[in-house]
Write an enzyme that holds these catalytic residues in place. Structure first.
Site, PDB file in Angstrom:
ATOM      1  CD  GLU A 161      -1.904  -2.371   1.418  1.00 47.33           C
ATOM      2  OE1 GLU A 161      -0.768  -2.663   1.856  1.00 47.33           O
ATOM      3  OE2 GLU A 161      -2.811  -3.211   1.310  1.00 47.33           O
TER       4      GLU A 161
ATOM      5  CG  HIS B 200     -11.369  -5.972   5.857  1.00 51.83           C
ATOM      6  ND1 HIS B 200     -10.593  -6.541   6.832  1.00 51.83           N
ATOM      7  CD2 HIS B 200     -10.725  -6.223   4.690  1.00 51.83           C
ATOM      8  CE1 HIS B 200      -9.530  -7.117   6.277  1.00 51.83           C
ATOM      9  NE2 HIS B 200      -9.589  -6.936   4.982  1.00 51.83           N
TER      10      HIS B 200
END
Lengths: 330, 358
Positions: free
Chosen positions: B92, B161
């Protein structure tokens, strides 16, 4: 592909190139030595990190680059800026926090940037440059302009996850980026022989599938030759590579660092035995008139003198600038 | 199916008849990216599994194997190719850092972070890099970067999430933050985000991906910083953003039957914020409920409440009511997750309470 481990021969470069290389190195040296003194007056805000002693690495790399190539730098960025062609006065104004500085006084020593010459910014985040330079390389590859980017990091920065991610992604996407690690032996005050687990920064490159070379970072000709190969590799579509340049930092981590992790004798020895300017002079003996190099040093000193005098007298940013340039449009 | 109804919305830039097509939130986002890529070849997508299968064991290299974790980028690799739809390793920091570096050197990247929760592993690339380039380089850098990511609770995705951390992005100077609540807005706001010359963080609520709506076809742009009144009313204002807008609409429609006139204001972007619309609505109704999924402390709702307290205090007839999640991570259990979400029931209860107070 292997990168050259043998230094270039001085006669392989033109006289103009040799003089230009020395000019850039001398400018860095004079700039940093002067800042070391100026900082003691208390008139420079914040932190400065001096590059003196590592001149041959920035210049050896950047002599292979064009204005359209990009470099990402570190907190110790003055040398990279000068090597890449940033204006000395603009830099000095910036370091004094003045309106007419390269970043209008909003960046300072740790954020000097000039995208018009391919300088993507000194970076206050250790390990900051590699992902950004990887992105600049993505732009070059996408546009097909044969551009190359260089990410400078230190031995300390070499331990950051951002660096590992960037190296892997650069390999996966086959991007024209050169990761240059300036190993000056210390990340702040901690030795690289302590913090680099493998004790081998360049050795990590193999794990990413990257060609790598270790060079003497104080020898302009060694850095120049390795960078020439690495840059050519990138330009020709051959992908990323790694250069580890062994260096010696003349001053502390930042100005004000008491340097207690090494002795005064060690520092004197570094200055005596590992001076990139002296080493350069010894290698061009017979090719270049030493008086010319003396003159270059005098000119550099004069330019730095003028830039300090002007920067001290220059205007501060006006209050209306406080919130200007946060966004382009908001 | 093609409809020809007029798109309603007080602040939409496009007025009059524009052809619309019924599509999902997911398809609207996909359409915005396709539109942006067709109009500007500097637009590239970069992220994990945008295509999928690339170089893996997929026997047919011409197959688009994945199209994004929620299928949002499906079809784009097939149309635009691997040079523009760039699959990356799971890295990321490198994704956002490379996108920032590409943006500041001439491309217009749309980076996908997958779940916005993952900002925790890479936000330096926005927080200390992209967001600060322009200011700390004295206005000489332009960073036209869009970061897309999935937010929101409601599907049992658990603590890592499911969050909606747009309040944290909102407090970062140098980035703009978009939180669309319906398919048409998603398209118009994403196209505006990609065309924007500043870094934009675009938050997609996962519970909305299958929600359908009429979406204008072709080039359709909603300017950033313009709120939308999804319901007009006179008794109370619900300010909501993202998925809670739909809960607020439901509440407004239900209470209408009881003769209660509820206004629903969707700011659509948290940064810039349409302060004028917020204060106007407060002046009109005098009663405010804020429904916000970001946080129980220092959230976007608290920012709105502070704005209203400071600049709209004298228009208030009752205290401001905040409907937020509790100060806890998002729980996995369906029963607990439903309690965590600032949903229609809690919003309705707050509206009824604020109407009784003075």
């Amino acid at each position: 592909m292997t990168l050259s481990t043998a230094p270039a021969a001085a006669q392989d470069l033109s006289t103009d190139q040799l003089l230009e290389a020395y000019r850039r190195m001398a400018k860095i040296r004079k700039f940093e030595q002067r800042l070391h003194l100026e900082n003691q007056t208390g008139d420079i805000p914040g932190f400065i990190h001096l590059y003196a002693g590592e001149e041959a690495t920035a210049v050896g790399v950047c002599m292979n680059l064009k204005d359209t190539d990009y470099i990402g730098s570190t907190h110790r960025g003055h040398g990279h800026c000068i090597a890449k062609g940033c204006d000395i006065k603009g830099m000095m104004y910036e370091i004094f926090g003045k309106q007419d500085g390269l970043c209008h006084g909003k960046g300072g020593s740790m954020h000097i940037a000039d995208l018009s010459v391919g300088m993507l910014g000194a970076n206050g985040i250790v390990g900051g440059a590699p992902p950004l330079a990887t992105g600049a390389a993505l732009t070059a590859k996408y546009l097909g302009n044969h551009g190359v980017s260089v990410a400078f990091s230190g031995d300390g920065g070499s331990n950051q996850g951002t660096v590992f991610e960037a190296m892997n992604m650069a390999v996966v996407l086959n991007l024209p980026v050169v990761f240059v690690f300036e190993n000056n032996g210390f990340g702040e005050a901690s030795g690289a022989d302590y913090s680099v687990g493998s004790k081998d920064v360049a050795g990590r490159a193999a794990g990413f599938g990257l060609p790598a070379v270790k060079v003497d970072g104080t020898d302009f000709f060694a850095v120049y030759e390795a960078a020439k190969d690495a840059v050519a590799l990138g330009r020709s579509g051959g992908g990323p590579s790694v250069i580890e340049a062994k260096n010696y930092r003349w001053f502390g981590h930042f100005e004000g660092d008491a340097n207690l992790y090494r002795t005064k004798e060690q520092i004197e020895e570094i200055k005596r035995d590992h001076d990139p300017l002296k080493i350069f002079r010894s290698k061009v003996e017979g090719l270049i008139d030493m008086a010319e190099l003396d003159k270059i040093e005098q000119e550099a000193e004069q330019e730095v003198d003028e830039s300090v005098a002007e920067a001290r007298a220059a205007a501060e940013p006006t209050p209306d600038q406080l919130t200007v340039d946060v966004y382009k449009n908001y | 199916m093609t409809a020809t109804s007029t798109v309603k919305g007080t602040t939409m830039t496009q007025t009059g008849e524009q052809k619309t097509k019924r599509m999902s939130f997911r398809q609207a986002i996909n359409a915005a990216m396709a539109e942006a890529m067709r109009e500007d070849e500097k637009v590239v997508l970069i992220g994990e599994d945008l295509r999928g299968g690339n170089g893996g064991t997929n026997p047919d290299p011409t197959v688009e194997a994945f199209g994004g974790v929620f299928g949002v980028t499906g079809g784009l690799w097939t149309e635009f190719g691997g040079d523009r739809v760039i699959d990356t390793p799971i890295s990321e920091s490198a994704i956002l850092g490379a996108a920032a570096g590409a943006a500041v050197t001439g491309l217009r990247p749309v980076a996908e972070l997958m779940f916005m929760d993952f900002f925790g592993v890479c936000y330096d690339e926005i927080y200390n890099q992209a967001a600060k380039f322009r200011y700390m380089f004295g206005g000489k850098a332009t960073t036209p970067l869009t970061v897309r990511g999935i937010i929101g609770a409601g599907v049992g995705a658990a603590a890592q999430h499911s969050t909606s951390p747009y309040h944290l992005f909102t407090s970062t100077p140098g980035v703009k933050v978009v939180v669309p609540s319906n398919p048409a807005d998603a398209k118009g706001l994403l196209l505006a985000s990609i065309r924007d010359d500043d870094p934009v963080i675009f938050c997609e609520h996962k519970a909305l991906y299958d929600v359908k709506g009429d979406v204008p076809v072709g080039s359709y742009v909603i300017p950033l910083g313009k709120a939308n009144f999804t319901r007009r009313g006179t008794d109370v204002t619900i300010i909501a953003i993202g998925n809670p807008v739909n809960a607020a609409n439901k509440v407004a429609d239900k209470l209408k039957g009881e003769g209660i006139s509820v206004e629903v204001l969707d700011p659509r972007t948290t940064s810039p914020l349409d302060e004028e619309a917020v204060l106007q609505s407060v002046a009109d109704t005098g009663r405010v409920v804020i429904a916000d999924e970001s946080a129980a402390r220092c959230g976007f709702g608290h920012d709105l409440a502070a704005l209203i307290a400071q600049k709209g205090f004298h228009d208030l007839k009752a205290p401001i009511h905040l409907v937020t999640p509790p100060h806890s991570p998002v729980p996995f259990s369906h029963a607990l997750e439903q309690l965590w979400i600032p949903g229609a029931e809690r919003i309705e209860e707050a509206v009824r309470t604020v109407l009784k107070e003075d």
